[in-house]
Structures are given as structure tokens and as C-alpha cells.
Design an enzyme around this catalytic site. Structure first.
Site, mmCIF file in Angstrom:
data_model
loop_
_atom_site.group_PDB
_atom_site.id
_atom_site.type_symbol
_atom_site.label_atom_id
_atom_site.label_comp_id
_atom_site.label_asym_id
_atom_site.label_seq_id
_atom_site.Cartn_x
_atom_site.Cartn_y
_atom_site.Cartn_z
ATOM 1 C CD GLU A 110 -3.105 -1.291 2.358
ATOM 2 O OE1 GLU A 110 -2.958 -0.394 2.983
ATOM 3 O OE2 GLU A 110 -3.815 -2.228 2.284
ATOM 4 C CG HIS A 229 -9.211 6.422 2.143
ATOM 5 N ND1 HIS A 229 -8.752 6.185 0.570
ATOM 6 C CD2 HIS A 229 -8.447 5.150 2.819
ATOM 7 C CE1 HIS A 229 -8.663 4.801 0.422
ATOM 8 N NE2 HIS A 229 -8.332 4.432 1.574
ATOM 9 N NE ARG A 273 -4.488 5.454 3.588
ATOM 10 C CZ ARG A 273 -4.949 4.859 4.585
ATOM 11 N NH1 ARG A 273 -5.320 5.244 5.537
ATOM 12 N NH2 ARG A 273 -5.465 3.454 4.327
ATOM 13 C CG HIS A 333 -9.994 6.685 6.265
ATOM 14 N ND1 HIS A 333 -11.110 5.770 6.352
ATOM 15 C CD2 HIS A 333 -8.981 6.070 6.507
ATOM 16 C CE1 HIS A 333 -10.693 4.515 6.267
ATOM 17 N NE2 HIS A 333 -9.168 4.795 6.524
ATOM 18 N NE ARG A 368 -5.032 5.065 9.974
ATOM 19 C CZ ARG A 368 -5.027 4.151 9.008
ATOM 20 N NH1 ARG A 368 -4.283 3.286 8.544
ATOM 21 N NH2 ARG A 368 -6.170 4.632 8.393
#
Length: 511
Positions: A110, A229, A273, A333, A368
Site C-alpha cells: 500500500e 482517505h 495519503r 477517514h 497515518r
């Protein structure tokens, strides 16, 4: 010890199971049914160190880089050091992570990870698999469970948390007030996604634990760091398209078919992100409509096998992502901030622990790293349970007082102009517009003034819904205040300069 665990996601249930296995008497209190909450919605997986060439040091380095310099190294080291044991424990409790034909764990990659290190279950149903296994384990253990119980406040006496106040709902929806005392309370109530008009979070994520801790006098920090997100299907209701899809090779394209994220970061779709979300917002505003996620190159068979939930939902919504790119947009998110804790989940008030998204452990910093959230819940849930009964270190002397709602100072709203009527929808839209993905000084001040005016005029809450509204207002004030105080941009907190703000109206209207 008599231990109350508030919340039933991965963090709360891990803490409850470890506490019970250590011989403590444990009661789990949950707002909905056991297992409800954000854990069951998690698609991507759990980050760990299994692949050849990977290491805990590299996982830590990726986490620190994503945190934009604000993660705490000791917390990150604890996360990655304990991670393998917690994943092994989940497997032992019955989580069937996906494996290849040789029985080896399948590892996905990811954004912002330097290696493929994400274990997943059911393709894109990792959280649901974890939740089922942990709920079953709790049902087998001698752990009391109180469902449909809303925690309205913490009981504070002689400078320590001694229990909780509840509103317990019956099948008809009627709520009865109650109190439970305990030697320790472990908050695992999740985040506050419903501060925003658009969120991936399930209904009920209204910041209840953080608000209760604030009223009790616990230290809270980093609330300005809200993660958006990047890829939510641009279709109502909100549905998350896992980061793992981009990890498998899907690309983000604009109306001209161009992979525009490379304009913002050399890693393109696999950038952190916050970078990807802002790039999407800017490009969507420039072209007057959503950007698209192109996964067609993966093929229909692979998409159905690797991402069965996403494949089913997108097709139910009328999209065939095996042939056509699908429209995506950012949404709120995850909350990086929360109740400040040490490396064992201990807050600044004796007797009060916080684990999972409700906590600010120092792991996530300003942003994060993908798939560290489930890991953090498991790691720090276990660490909190291990610290039960140990001396409470370095906590401030709070004196003897009960929980109180910190009232805002009297404000003059916009030079005397009329304050809009309060509703939860109005609050969510205000936060989305003014304390969202792109922020301005004027917008943050407007949000803070409006929320403070609403709080001053709010009646004392009685019903569960009114308590949720009060919690959201308290969190909105704290979030806007923290964002206003942090004048520079870092990670998920992005403040436009005055010059940028003058030309950013179309972007702000889009996001």
C-alpha cells in the site's frame, strides 16, 4: 482488578481478552452490538514484517516518514516490535489471513510502504474477519458484555477515573441511566468521522470517548490531524475503495487520462495519503468533476478474487471497474490525534487508559501510514492490559472533582451577524468546508466562532442523540482551535497561505 472496556473493535476486544487472560474481571461496554464499529469496515489489512528483505527497522522508517516528522520514535518502535506477535495471535484466535498455494501469507503493498507487508483476509474483508474472530473469542471467555450502552461520561473522584455513566437502550429505543464503577477504564471508542459531511466511518463514530476524556480533564492532542482517505467511490452513500487497489497497480487519472498525482509526488498513486488526497481535490476542482481510479488493467478475474467486496458493491452501484475507470473523491477517514497516552495506553488521569483510534499514542504523527491502524489497536490493546495494576507514572494532580463540560468563552460572532441554526448536518458541512482537507485562516476562525456560539446556546443533553451532538460540538471546537493554532502545514493539516486562499475558492467548494 475490575476492568471496564468501552468499545468493541480490535483495540477494545484485544485489551479485554488480554485482561481476562491475566485474571482480571472484565466487562465490555459497547454503543451498538458487540463488534460494531470501524474495525469491521477495514478493507486493506494489517501491516507486518514477513517478506524477504523487509525488517522492523524499515517498517518503522516508513511509519516515521509518513508521519511527517511528528511521530514519536519510541511509540513506533513499540508498534513494529510487537506487531508480529499480535498478528500471530490473531491467527491463533481464528483469523484466516489469505495464503498462497504453498500456505504462505499473501502480502500486499500500500501507499508509502517500501515493501509488500500487508496481510489481508477475504481479499478486502480483513476487518470483518478480525472482528468475527475476536467477538467469538470474547463470547467464549468469561467476559461480561453490555450492548447498546452509550457512555455519557467518566466518573472522576479523588483525581482518578473510577467508572462510567451510561445510557442503556432497550429494544424500543428507550434509554435508562446507569453507573458502573471499576478499578480501571479502557477507552476504545474509535474516532470522530461524523464531524464531517463525508466520511468512511460507520454511524456512531461521534468522538464520544475523546469528549468524555476532555470533560474529565485528560490531556488531548493532535486533533488537527484528520486523515482524508483519497479514494471513496463518488456515489452516495460513501464507500471506500481500498488503498490496496492502488498497491496492486491501479492508477489515478484525470479527464485526459493523465496520471496527475506525479505532479505532486514522485511516488504518484503510492505517495502518502495526505498528498494523494490533496492532489485529487485540486485536479477535481480544475476539471470540474471527480477524477477516476483505473483498475481495468488488473482484469475482471483478479478484481473479483482479490477485492470481492469492492467488486460486488461497485457493480451493484452500476460501475464495471474491470472495463471502465470509476469516479473517486476524498472523505474523512481517520483521526491521528486523541487522548494522550504513554506506551501502555495510560492517559494523564490515573485509572484511564485509551487504545486504538481514540488514543494519541504518538505512532501516527501528522499522517497515518496505511494499515497501521489495526496493528496499533492490537499492539496497544495488549500493552494496556499488561499495565493493569501497575503504578501510574507521572500523572498530574487533578484534585477531587467530577467530570465537567468545559464551556467555551463568550464570543462575538462575526461582528454581531446572525448565527446559523444548529443541526448535526450543519455542523458536518461547516467542518467539511472550513476544517477539512484544505484550510484557511478565515475558514478556521469562522468554524471556531460558529461552533462556540452553538455550544453556548446548546441545552443540556438528555437523549443519546443529544449527547452525541454535544460530543461532536466539543470535538469540533477543539479541532478547529488546534488547527487555527498550528499556522504551518504539516502532514494531513494543510493551511493555504493568504495568497493561495484568494485563488482557491473552486478547490474549497469542491472539497
Amino acid at each position: 482488578m475490575n476492568v471496564l472496556v468501552v468499545g468493541s473493535g480490535i483495540a477494545g476486544l484485544t485489551a479485554a481478552l488480554h485482561a481476562r487472560e491475566a485474571g482480571h474481571a472484565v466487562t465490555v461496554v459497547t454503543k451498538g452490538a458487540l463488534g460494531d464499529g470501524s474495525t469491521g469496515y477495514a478493507q486493506g489489512g494489517v501491516a507486518g514484517v514477513y517478506g524477504a528483505g523487509d525488517s522492523a527497522e524499515q517498517h518503522a522508517a516508513d511509519t516515521l516518514a509518513a508521519g511527517a516528522g511528528l511521530s514519536e520514535e519510541a511509540a513506533v518502535e513499540a508498534l513494529v516490535a510487537d506487531g508480529a506477535d499480535r498478528i500471530a495471535e490473531l491467527i491463533a484466535r481464528g483469523v484466516a489471513f489469505d495464503r498462497d498455494a504453498d500456505g504462505m501469507l499473501l502480502l500486499g503493498r500500500e501507499a508509502a510502504h517500501s515493501h509488500a507487508r500487508i496481510v489481508h483476509a477475504g481479499g478486502d474483508a480483513t476487518g470483518a474477519a478480525i472482528s468475527r474472530a475476536l467477538v467469538a473469542a470474547v463470547r467464549r471467555a468469561t467476559i461480561d458484555v453490555i450492548e447498546h450502552a452509550f457512555v455519557s461520561d467518566l466518573i472522576v473522584s479523588d483525581g482518578a477515573v473510577r467508572g462510567i455513566r451510561l445510557l442503556i437502550r432497550d429494544s424500543a429505543g428507550n434509554a435508562t441511566a446507569s453507573e458502573l464503577t471499576a478499578d480501571a477504564v479502557i477507552l476504545a471508542t474509535g474516532g470522530a468521522g461524523h464531524l464531517y459531511a463525508h466520511t468512511t466511518n460507520p454511524v456512531g463514530t461521534t468522538g464520544d470517548g475523546i469528549a468524555a476524556a476532555l470533560r474529565a480533564g485528560a490531556e488531548v492532542d493532535d486533533l488537527e490531524f484528520v486523515q482524508f482517505h483519497p479514494t471513496i467511490l463518488a456515489d452516495n452513500p460513501a464507500f471506500l475503495i481500498s488503498e490496496a487497489v492502488r498497491g496492486e497497480g491501479a492508477t489515478l487519472i484525470d479527464d485526459d487520462g493523465r496520471r496527475f498525482v506525479f505532479d505532486s509526488h514522485p511516488d504518484g498513486e503510492l505517495a502518502p495519503r495526505d498528498v494523494v488526497s490533496r492532489a485529487i481535490a485540486r485536479r477535481a476542482a480544475a476539471q470540474g468533476g471527480p477524477v477516476r481510479l483505473d483498475a481495468a488493467m488488473l482484469g475482471a478475474a483478479t478484481l473479483a478474487a482479490r477485492f470481492p467486496t469492492i467488486d460486488r458493491v461497485t457493480r451493484e452501484r452500476g460501475f464495471d471497474w474491470s472495463t471502465d475507470p470509476i469516479p473517486v473523491t476524498p472523505a474523512a477517514h481517520y483521526l491521528m490525534g486523541g487522548v494522550v497516552t504513554d506506551l501502555h495506553g495510560r492517559s494523564t488521569i490515573p485509572g484511564l487508559f485509551a487504545v486504538g483510534e481514540v488514543a494519541r499514542t504518538g505512532v501516527h504523527g501528522a499522517n497515518r501510514l496505511a494499515s497501521n491502524s489495526l496493528l496499533e489497536g492490537a499492539v496497544f490493546g495488549a500493552r494496556a492490559a499488561a499495565a493493569l495494576g501497575a503504578p501510574w507514572p507521572g500523572s498530574p494532580t487533578l484534585g477531587s472533582r467530577e467530570s465537567t463540560d468545559p464551556a467555551p468563552a463568550s464570543v462575538e460572532y462575526r461582528d454581531g451577524s446572525e448565527v446559523p441554526d444548529f443541526s448535526r448536518a450543519a455542523l458536518q458541512q461547516l467542518m467539511w468546508s472550513d476544517v477539512g482537507l484544505l484550510r484557511t485562516s478565515e475558514g478556521l476562525r469562522n468554524a471556531l466562532d460558529t461552533v462556540q456560539a452553538w455550544r453556548l446556546a446548546a441545552p443540556a443533553p438528555r437523549t443519546v442523540g443529544e449527547h452525541e451532538d454535544a460530543n461532536l460540538l466539543l470535538l469540533a471546537e477543539a479541532t478547529a482551535s488546534a488547527a487555527l493554532a498550528r499556522t504551518g502545514s504539516v502532514g494531513a493539516h494543510y493551511r493555504l497561505t493568504d495568497a493561495e486562499a484568494r485563488t482557491a475558492a473552486p478547490i474549497l467548494e469542491t472539497v
